[in-house]
Structures are given as C-alpha cells and as structure tokens.
Scaffold this motif. Sequence first.
Motif, PDB file in Angstrom:
ATOM      1  N   ASP A 397     -13.863 -35.628  35.732  1.00 28.54           N
ATOM      2  CA  ASP A 397     -14.815 -35.759  34.629  1.00 28.54           C
ATOM      3  C   ASP A 397     -14.529 -37.056  33.885  1.00 28.54           C
ATOM      4  OD1 ASP A 397     -16.002 -33.296  35.160  1.00 28.54           O
ATOM      5  OD2 ASP A 397     -14.567 -32.207  33.914  1.00 28.54           O
ATOM      6  N   TYR A 398     -15.529 -37.570  33.218  1.00 35.23           N
ATOM      7  CA  TYR A 398     -15.319 -38.812  32.481  1.00 35.23           C
ATOM      8  C   TYR A 398     -16.096 -38.784  31.169  1.00 35.23           C
ATOM      9  CZ  TYR A 398     -19.970 -40.211  34.097  1.00 35.23           C
ATOM     10  OH  TYR A 398     -21.299 -40.265  34.335  1.00 35.23           O
ATOM     11  N   VAL A 399     -15.602 -39.586  30.218  1.00 35.70           N
ATOM     12  CA  VAL A 399     -16.289 -39.872  28.962  1.00 35.70           C
ATOM     13  C   VAL A 399     -16.171 -41.376  28.756  1.00 35.70           C
ATOM     14  CG1 VAL A 399     -16.393 -39.515  26.486  1.00 35.70           C
ATOM     15  CG2 VAL A 399     -15.754 -37.608  27.976  1.00 35.70           C
ATOM     16  N   GLN A 400     -17.307 -42.072  28.788  1.00 37.34           N
ATOM     17  CA  GLN A 400     -17.293 -43.524  28.717  1.00 37.34           C
ATOM     18  C   GLN A 400     -18.139 -43.996  27.532  1.00 37.34           C
ATOM     19  OE1 GLN A 400     -15.713 -46.109  30.621  1.00 37.34           O
ATOM     20  NE2 GLN A 400     -16.501 -47.178  28.829  1.00 37.34           N
ATOM     21  N   PRO A 401     -17.535 -44.594  26.500  1.00 42.17           N
ATOM     22  CA  PRO A 401     -18.323 -45.132  25.376  1.00 42.17           C
ATOM     23  C   PRO A 401     -19.122 -46.355  25.828  1.00 42.17           C
ATOM     24  CG  PRO A 401     -16.009 -44.800  24.782  1.00 42.17           C
ATOM     25  CD  PRO A 401     -16.090 -44.713  26.265  1.00 42.17           C
ATOM     26  N   VAL A 402     -20.346 -46.455  25.323  1.00 43.41           N
ATOM     27  CA  VAL A 402     -21.170 -47.644  25.541  1.00 43.41           C
ATOM     28  C   VAL A 402     -21.846 -47.972  24.222  1.00 43.41           C
ATOM     29  CG1 VAL A 402     -21.573 -47.252  28.006  1.00 43.41           C
ATOM     30  CG2 VAL A 402     -23.131 -46.265  26.317  1.00 43.41           C
ATOM     31  N   GLN A 403     -22.322 -49.186  24.099  1.00 44.35           N
ATOM     32  CA  GLN A 403     -22.976 -49.589  22.856  1.00 44.35           C
ATOM     33  C   GLN A 403     -24.455 -49.205  22.848  1.00 44.35           C
ATOM     34  OE1 GLN A 403     -21.198 -50.762  20.314  1.00 44.35           O
ATOM     35  NE2 GLN A 403     -23.055 -50.648  19.050  1.00 44.35           N
ATOM     36  N   TYR A 404     -25.072 -49.253  24.042  1.00 45.66           N
ATOM     37  CA  TYR A 404     -26.507 -48.942  24.124  1.00 45.66           C
ATOM     38  C   TYR A 404     -26.768 -48.020  25.320  1.00 45.66           C
ATOM     39  CZ  TYR A 404     -26.913 -52.957  21.020  1.00 45.66           C
ATOM     40  OH  TYR A 404     -26.774 -53.840  19.975  1.00 45.66           O
ATOM     41  N   TRP A 405     -27.678 -47.090  25.107  1.00 46.59           N
ATOM     42  CA  TRP A 405     -28.047 -46.157  26.185  1.00 46.59           C
ATOM     43  C   TRP A 405     -29.556 -45.888  26.123  1.00 46.59           C
ATOM     44  CZ3 TRP A 405     -27.359 -43.604  30.547  1.00 46.59           C
ATOM     45  CH2 TRP A 405     -28.091 -42.420  30.781  1.00 46.59           C
ATOM     46  N   MET A 406     -30.207 -45.965  27.297  1.00 44.48           N
ATOM     47  CA  MET A 406     -31.626 -45.649  27.411  1.00 44.48           C
ATOM     48  C   MET A 406     -31.814 -44.765  28.646  1.00 44.48           C
ATOM     49  SD  MET A 406     -33.504 -49.245  26.327  1.00 44.48           S
ATOM     50  CE  MET A 406     -33.336 -49.918  27.956  1.00 44.48           C
ATOM     51  N   GLY A 407     -32.005 -43.493  28.439  1.00 40.42           N
ATOM     52  CA  GLY A 407     -32.214 -42.574  29.559  1.00 40.42           C
ATOM     53  C   GLY A 407     -33.656 -42.614  30.028  1.00 40.42           C
ATOM     54  N   PHE A 408     -33.837 -42.560  31.387  1.00 39.02           N
ATOM     55  CA  PHE A 408     -35.221 -42.639  31.876  1.00 39.02           C
ATOM     56  C   PHE A 408     -35.591 -41.578  32.912  1.00 39.02           C
ATOM     57  CE2 PHE A 408     -32.870 -45.948  34.393  1.00 39.02           C
ATOM     58  CZ  PHE A 408     -33.016 -45.408  35.659  1.00 39.02           C
ATOM     59  N   ASP A 409     -34.670 -40.743  33.343  1.00 41.19           N
ATOM     60  CA  ASP A 409     -35.084 -39.658  34.239  1.00 41.19           C
ATOM     61  C   ASP A 409     -34.452 -38.357  33.777  1.00 41.19           C
ATOM     62  OD1 ASP A 409     -32.463 -39.608  35.073  1.00 41.19           O
ATOM     63  OD2 ASP A 409     -32.926 -39.772  37.208  1.00 41.19           O
ATOM     64  N   ASP A 410     -34.619 -37.306  34.568  1.00 41.34           N
ATOM     65  CA  ASP A 410     -34.105 -36.000  34.148  1.00 41.34           C
ATOM     66  C   ASP A 410     -32.834 -35.616  34.877  1.00 41.34           C
ATOM     67  OD1 ASP A 410     -35.192 -35.650  36.638  1.00 41.34           O
ATOM     68  OD2 ASP A 410     -36.730 -34.191  36.018  1.00 41.34           O
ATOM     69  N   THR A 411     -32.171 -36.617  35.522  1.00 39.48           N
ATOM     70  CA  THR A 411     -30.909 -36.310  36.215  1.00 39.48           C
ATOM     71  C   THR A 411     -29.736 -37.077  35.630  1.00 39.48           C
ATOM     72  OG1 THR A 411     -31.233 -38.051  37.869  1.00 39.48           O
ATOM     73  CG2 THR A 411     -32.171 -35.869  38.363  1.00 39.48           C
ATOM     74  N   GLY A 412     -29.962 -37.873  34.596  1.00 38.90           N
ATOM     75  CA  GLY A 412     -28.868 -38.607  33.961  1.00 38.90           C
ATOM     76  C   GLY A 412     -28.889 -40.095  34.203  1.00 38.90           C
ATOM     77  N   GLN A 413     -29.878 -40.595  34.931  1.00 42.88           N
ATOM     78  CA  GLN A 413     -29.957 -42.035  35.133  1.00 42.88           C
ATOM     79  C   GLN A 413     -30.439 -42.727  33.861  1.00 42.88           C
ATOM     80  OE1 GLN A 413     -30.778 -42.820  39.840  1.00 42.88           O
ATOM     81  NE2 GLN A 413     -32.593 -42.496  38.594  1.00 42.88           N
ATOM     82  N   GLY A 414     -29.901 -43.913  33.624  1.00 45.51           N
ATOM     83  CA  GLY A 414     -30.284 -44.659  32.444  1.00 45.51           C
ATOM     84  C   GLY A 414     -29.880 -46.114  32.561  1.00 45.51           C
ATOM     85  N   ILE A 415     -30.223 -46.862  31.526  1.00 39.67           N
ATOM     86  CA  ILE A 415     -29.850 -48.278  31.444  1.00 39.67           C
ATOM     87  C   ILE A 415     -28.856 -48.419  30.299  1.00 39.67           C
ATOM     88  CG2 ILE A 415     -30.712 -50.628  31.049  1.00 39.67           C
ATOM     89  CD1 ILE A 415     -33.477 -49.610  31.956  1.00 39.67           C
ATOM     90  N   HIS A 416     -27.715 -49.065  30.565  1.00 38.87           N
ATOM     91  CA  HIS A 416     -26.704 -49.221  29.511  1.00 38.87           C
ATOM     92  C   HIS A 416     -25.840 -50.454  29.793  1.00 38.87           C
ATOM     93  CE1 HIS A 416     -23.469 -47.759  32.178  1.00 38.87           C
ATOM     94  NE2 HIS A 416     -24.335 -46.816  32.570  1.00 38.87           N
ATOM     95  N   ASP A 417     -25.136 -50.877  28.751  1.00 40.27           N
ATOM     96  CA  ASP A 417     -24.195 -51.984  28.907  1.00 40.27           C
ATOM     97  C   ASP A 417     -22.961 -51.491  29.662  1.00 40.27           C
ATOM     98  OD1 ASP A 417     -22.166 -51.420  26.220  1.00 40.27           O
ATOM     99  OD2 ASP A 417     -24.239 -50.619  26.176  1.00 40.27           O
ATOM    100  N   ALA A 418     -22.300 -52.410  30.376  1.00 38.56           N
ATOM    101  CA  ALA A 418     -21.122 -52.037  31.184  1.00 38.56           C
ATOM    102  C   ALA A 418     -20.097 -53.166  31.102  1.00 38.56           C
ATOM    103  CB  ALA A 418     -21.535 -51.762  32.631  1.00 38.56           C
ATOM    104  N   ASN A 419     -19.225 -53.083  30.082  1.00 40.56           N
ATOM    105  CA  ASN A 419     -18.251 -54.159  29.891  1.00 40.56           C
ATOM    106  C   ASN A 419     -17.121 -54.113  30.902  1.00 40.56           C
ATOM    107  OD1 ASN A 419     -16.776 -51.988  29.001  1.00 40.56           O
ATOM    108  ND2 ASN A 419     -16.775 -52.582  26.841  1.00 40.56           N
ATOM    109  N   TRP A 420     -17.076 -53.115  31.745  1.00 44.53           N
ATOM    110  CA  TRP A 420     -16.027 -53.003  32.762  1.00 44.53           C
ATOM    111  C   TRP A 420     -16.400 -53.723  34.074  1.00 44.53           C
ATOM    112  CZ3 TRP A 420     -18.906 -49.029  30.783  1.00 44.53           C
ATOM    113  CH2 TRP A 420     -19.891 -48.457  31.625  1.00 44.53           C
ATOM    114  N   GLN A 421     -17.654 -54.139  34.183  1.00 45.12           N
ATOM    115  CA  GLN A 421     -18.057 -54.815  35.415  1.00 45.12           C
ATOM    116  C   GLN A 421     -17.547 -56.270  35.407  1.00 45.12           C
ATOM    117  OE1 GLN A 421     -19.273 -53.655  38.051  1.00 45.12           O
ATOM    118  NE2 GLN A 421     -20.417 -51.758  37.559  1.00 45.12           N
ATOM    119  N   PRO A 422     -16.898 -56.689  36.506  1.00 49.24           N
ATOM    120  CA  PRO A 422     -16.414 -58.080  36.565  1.00 49.24           C
ATOM    121  C   PRO A 422     -17.556 -59.083  36.696  1.00 49.24           C
ATOM    122  CG  PRO A 422     -16.024 -56.970  38.653  1.00 49.24           C
ATOM    123  CD  PRO A 422     -16.520 -55.915  37.711  1.00 49.24           C
TER     124      PRO A 422
END
Length: 462
Positions: A397-422
């Motif tokens: 299980d995970y809990v990941q803080p993000v600054q912005y979140w925009m959900g767009f489907d009914d399964t948990g997909q969304g658009i968000h910032d990802a400061n962990w990506q290189p």
Amino acid sequence: MKIWQKVVGAGLLVLLAAYVLGGWYFGEHFHANTSFAGVDVSYLKEPEAQEKVQRALAERPLNVLEGERAWGTVTYQALGVEVEAAEALADLKQAQEGSSWLASFFGRSVLGVEAEAGEVVSLDFEQAKQALGEFEGFWQERVASEDAEIVFVEGEGYQIQADRLGTRLDEERLQAQLLEVVEAGASMVDLSASYQTAEVTQADEALTERLDQIQAATSMSIILQIAGYEEVITPEMISSWLIIDEVTGELYFDEALIYEYLGSLNEAYATYDDYRYFESTLQGGVQLVPGTLGWSIDRESELAWILEDLYAGESVVREPMIVGSGYNGSLDDIGSSYIEVDILNQTMFVYLEGELVLSTPVVTGQIGTTTVPGAYSIWNMETPSELVGYNPRTERDYVQPVQYWMGFDDTGQGIHDANWQPYFGGDAYLTNGSLGCVNTPPDVMPLVFEYAYMGMPVLVFE
C-alpha cells in the motif's frame, strides 16, 4: 189572505222542512260529491263508506305500463294496498259542516289525494314486487343506467358521452311511485318513471372539469431542445399516453410509455458510452474509446418534469434534464476546450477555446499498469492532495503526497505532479511508468491546474 200568499207560504214551509231534514240526514251521511282515495262515498254512513272503500280498493285494477310496453293488470289488493279508512273517514265526516250539505251538490270533497304517503294508504312493497314478478320476464334482463363518461372519438378527440338511461328499476323510487298512484286511486302506472338514474350525468361538474383538463393536456405540446435540435411531444403523442381510470375517472399518463420515449431520445442523441472520432495534435485522426465523458437525458428526472408539464396543461419549450458530462448544446461533447493525452508520444496538450495553451511531456502508466485510453472528463480537483492505493508491482500500500490532483475516471486515474520522476517524455514510462495516472512535471502542473475545470474533457489515446 190571498191564495198566492198561501201557496208561497206553504212552499217555504216545505223548503224549510226539506232543509232541516237534509241537515238531519247529512248529519249521519257523507255529503254529495264526496270521495275518499278515489272512491265515491256520497250519501253513505261511515261504516258503509269504510266497507265500500276497502272493497273498491281491493278490486281496483291497475294497468302496469313501461313506456310503450304494457305488462298487464294487477289489483290493488295484490299489491298489498291497505287503507286506514276508519279514522280518516271519521275526520272527514267531522269536517262536514251541517249547513253546507246543500252546497255539496255543486262542489266536490276529496280525501286521500292530498294525504301524506302512509297516513291513509299503505303499501306492502315486498308483496307489490312479488305481484309485479308475476308478469313473465318482469325482473329479468334489466339493464343498468350508464354514467356519463369521457371517451375518445377518432377525428374529434375527447368528449363527454352522455349518461344513458337503462331499464333497471330503482326500488325506492318504485315504492314511492306505486304508493303515490294507489293513494290517488289511479288506474294506470308507467314504471319507466322509476328507472334507476345514472350517478354521473353529462352536466356533472367534476366530469366537465376533467374534460377541460384532458383537452388542455391533449392540445398542448412540449418542445425539448436537445443539442441544437428540437423534439416535439405532440398532442397526438400525449393522447396516446393518456389513461382515464375506469373506476374513478381520474386522469393519468402512462409513465412506462413516456420512459420508453425518453429512451428513444437517448438512442438518437446521447453521447455516453459512444466511440468518437478525434483529430489529435500529433497523430491526426484517432478513435477514442468510451470513458466517463458523455451525457444522456436523465430519464427519471425528465419523466417527472414531463408529467408536471402535462398536468399543468400549458405548452412549454425547454431543455431536458441532462446527466453526465460534456453537454454543451451540441452533439460534440468534446468541444473546443480539452486536455489531450497522447500515450504514444508521451505528451499532454491543453486547449482552451480551440487554442493550444500548453504542451508538456508526461509519464503515463508502465506496462502492466498502463494508462487506460478513453474519453474522460475531470470529476475531482484537489490541491494539495494525497494519492492512496495499492502498488501491484511492489505489492505494498502507498500514500503519496502531491500538490495537485485532477481525477478523470472511475478507477483512480488522474493527472498530478510527480516530483519523483527523473525526467518526462520519451521512454520514461517503460521503466518509471505510473500506476495509470498521468505524471506531470511539477513546474508545469500549477498552470495545468489553473487552466482545467470540473467537467473538462480529458482525451487519452495511444
């Protein structure tokens, strides 16, 4: 004294004697022209009059008719008629003024016609019904009266069909009519006057009001403006939906038929669960598979609105009740403002009013947890937010803080910032891909969030 004076004097004495004798005689007898319950009792003493009345009424025939039909003849006695003659005759005798006997030869004294029913003449109604039943077929095949009702006439619409008189006898009216007839000493009765009348007549106020309501409902129209088109609910359609309760006469509309009609409108116009052709930025024409984007007529809510319109009886022009996302007054539920996620090119574009306002590389889902293509719309926006879930790759299980979140489907997909990506774009998704979300550079995500709005289409394709 002269002879003529003697003759006149003798005549006067004879008249006086006759008057006195008449007064004495009529002191014990009924005056001339006296009748009781239709029986002449002139010159009779009370016992004689009583006997004559009883005998005459017992034998008196009554011709029974029913309109043009003659059933036959029955006697008063067979009808169970009885006359309480003794007391009434005594009252009549007592009412005679001794000095008025002479005048009775020029007038008429009647008793029994004006008497209240039951005071002088009585009737055994059960016996009367039995006597009438002796006529063959008298009580059989009688038809009840029919109430006035609202009917539909082809080419003329709804109208009131007048009440129709049947042949079934109303026993209370029949009893009253027979009593009135025998009390008057009549020799004929027409029983059609005792037919059972309709409970609801053509002039019934409630029926007239209901017809007004029906005519209002079936002369109106409802125009539904759907995605730039108009669908007209015509008076003919409304008439086909109309139901009039056979018992109460109340006005209803067939909700199942209306619901079915709304379903046909959804088949013609609704975009929910539709495949769409889309002209993408880099790939040209692509086909978008169905996602959460799309709208339809809310059949339950719209049914309630249509019923309210129908019962109000006034024509209306309006849009229907819509559920879902993307309704903008046209069949193009994408419109000119949307977010485009091109998985093949790992790029996201933001368009506002047809203008490209933002382009950025992104990281979509890694193989095994790929981003699912589809035509979606934003249903949730949070800042800041926490991503909570289960990672099937790490089985944790995970809990990941993000600054912005925009959900767009009914399964948990969304658009968000990802400061962990290189890095973003290219083949980053092959090794550092998301669990299905669209990872966006942290420095770009605030602007994406600013441009976005609830319900904004998000178009994801490979």
